[in-house]
Design a protein around this motif. Structure first.
Motif, PDB file in Angstrom:
ATOM      1  N   ARG A  26     -14.552 -19.420   2.834  1.00 37.82           N
ATOM      2  CA  ARG A  26     -15.252 -20.129   1.642  1.00 37.82           C
ATOM      3  C   ARG A  26     -16.496 -21.077   2.163  1.00 37.82           C
ATOM      4  O   ARG A  26     -17.434 -20.845   1.714  1.00 37.82           O
ATOM      5  N   LYS A  66      -8.673 -19.186   4.761  1.00 35.46           N
ATOM      6  CA  LYS A  66      -9.369 -18.871   3.463  1.00 35.46           C
ATOM      7  C   LYS A  66     -10.561 -19.982   3.408  1.00 35.46           C
ATOM      8  O   LYS A  66     -11.655 -19.908   2.793  1.00 35.46           O
ATOM      9  N   GLN A  67     -10.081 -21.088   3.736  1.00 37.25           N
ATOM     10  CA  GLN A  67     -11.243 -22.395   3.713  1.00 37.25           C
ATOM     11  C   GLN A  67     -12.617 -21.726   4.568  1.00 37.25           C
ATOM     12  O   GLN A  67     -13.467 -22.234   4.028  1.00 37.25           O
ATOM     13  N   HIS A  90      -3.219 -19.637   7.336  1.00 39.66           N
ATOM     14  CA  HIS A  90      -3.685 -18.447   6.506  1.00 39.66           C
ATOM     15  C   HIS A  90      -4.795 -19.393   5.267  1.00 39.66           C
ATOM     16  O   HIS A  90      -5.796 -18.732   5.104  1.00 39.66           O
ATOM     17  N   GLU A  91      -4.146 -20.541   4.914  1.00 39.45           N
ATOM     18  CA  GLU A  91      -4.968 -21.249   4.044  1.00 39.45           C
ATOM     19  C   GLU A  91      -6.149 -21.930   4.768  1.00 39.45           C
ATOM     20  O   GLU A  91      -7.106 -21.621   4.028  1.00 39.45           O
TER      21      GLU A  91
END
Length: 203
Positions: free
Chosen positions: A94, A90-91, A86-87
């Protein structure tokens, strides 16, 4: 790998379209895991004006691929632990929103099933409306390893056809399932239609 690929002849399709799109818009390269070995060499030779960030798993195989990518000046990697996807998503979002590097994503990694798209890149496409460009290749002669992805490695002195297919911008009104199906179909069709007897410019 570099010495071996330097002996090969390339037929390239869609390179100018890719460069124009990547210059003007947030763009990601999407390829099946079995095609990953060729990507760093090809991009460093034919599209070195951009920088790239490859998303690879934080595993022994992923770290090996990461070292291959980072051996090129324009290549960076983002190692994705299995428990932190999940991280990583997100990256990826971004990076696409910022638009200063081109992410390279293998949507069937890190462990398959092969050629079956997982939802992460489709969700990123929905959130950012970035252009997703399939990258695929085939060689007149290559090895195919007995791994889950059937990883391909071109043999010396082979002719390699590379295709950067037409970009897909996912409609933000679609559901995640619909977006995933649209991108799966786009990748499958790109692989099926990319290669003809005359694939592109020979270099």
């Amino acid at each position: 790998m570099r010495l071996m690929l330097a002996t090969c002849r390339f037929e390239v399709k869609g390179l100018d379209q890719f460069k124009e799109m990547a210059t003007k818009n947030p763009t990601a390269l999407v390829l099946w895991h079995q095609d990953l070995v060729l990507a760093p060499f090809f991009l460093s030779r034919f599209a070195k004006e951009f920088t790239y960030t490859a998303f690879v798993s934080n595993s022994r195989d992923g770290q090996l691929i990461g070292r291959l990518v980072r051996s090129y000046a324009m290549g960076k990697t983002l190692l994705v632990p299995h428990h932190a996807r999940h991280e990583a998503l997100k990256q990826l979002i971004r990076i696409l929103q910022k638009g200063d590097t081109i992410p390279i994503v293998t949507p069937d990694g890190p462990k398959g099933p092969p050629l079956q798209l997982k939802p992460g890149i489709a969700l990123a496409g929905l959130k950012t409306e970035a252009f997703l460009i399939p990258f695929s290749w085939r060689a007149s002669s290559c090895w195919q390893l007995p791994t889950w992805d059937r990883l391909k490695i071109p043999k010396p002195f082979s002719t390699i056809q590379v295709c950067l297919s037409s970009p897909l911008q996912i409609d933000p009104g679609l559901s995640l399932k619909e977006a995933q199906e649209q991108l799966q179909n786009h990748l499958s069709q790109a692989s099926a239609r990319s290669f003809t007897k005359k694939s592109g410019n020979t270099v």
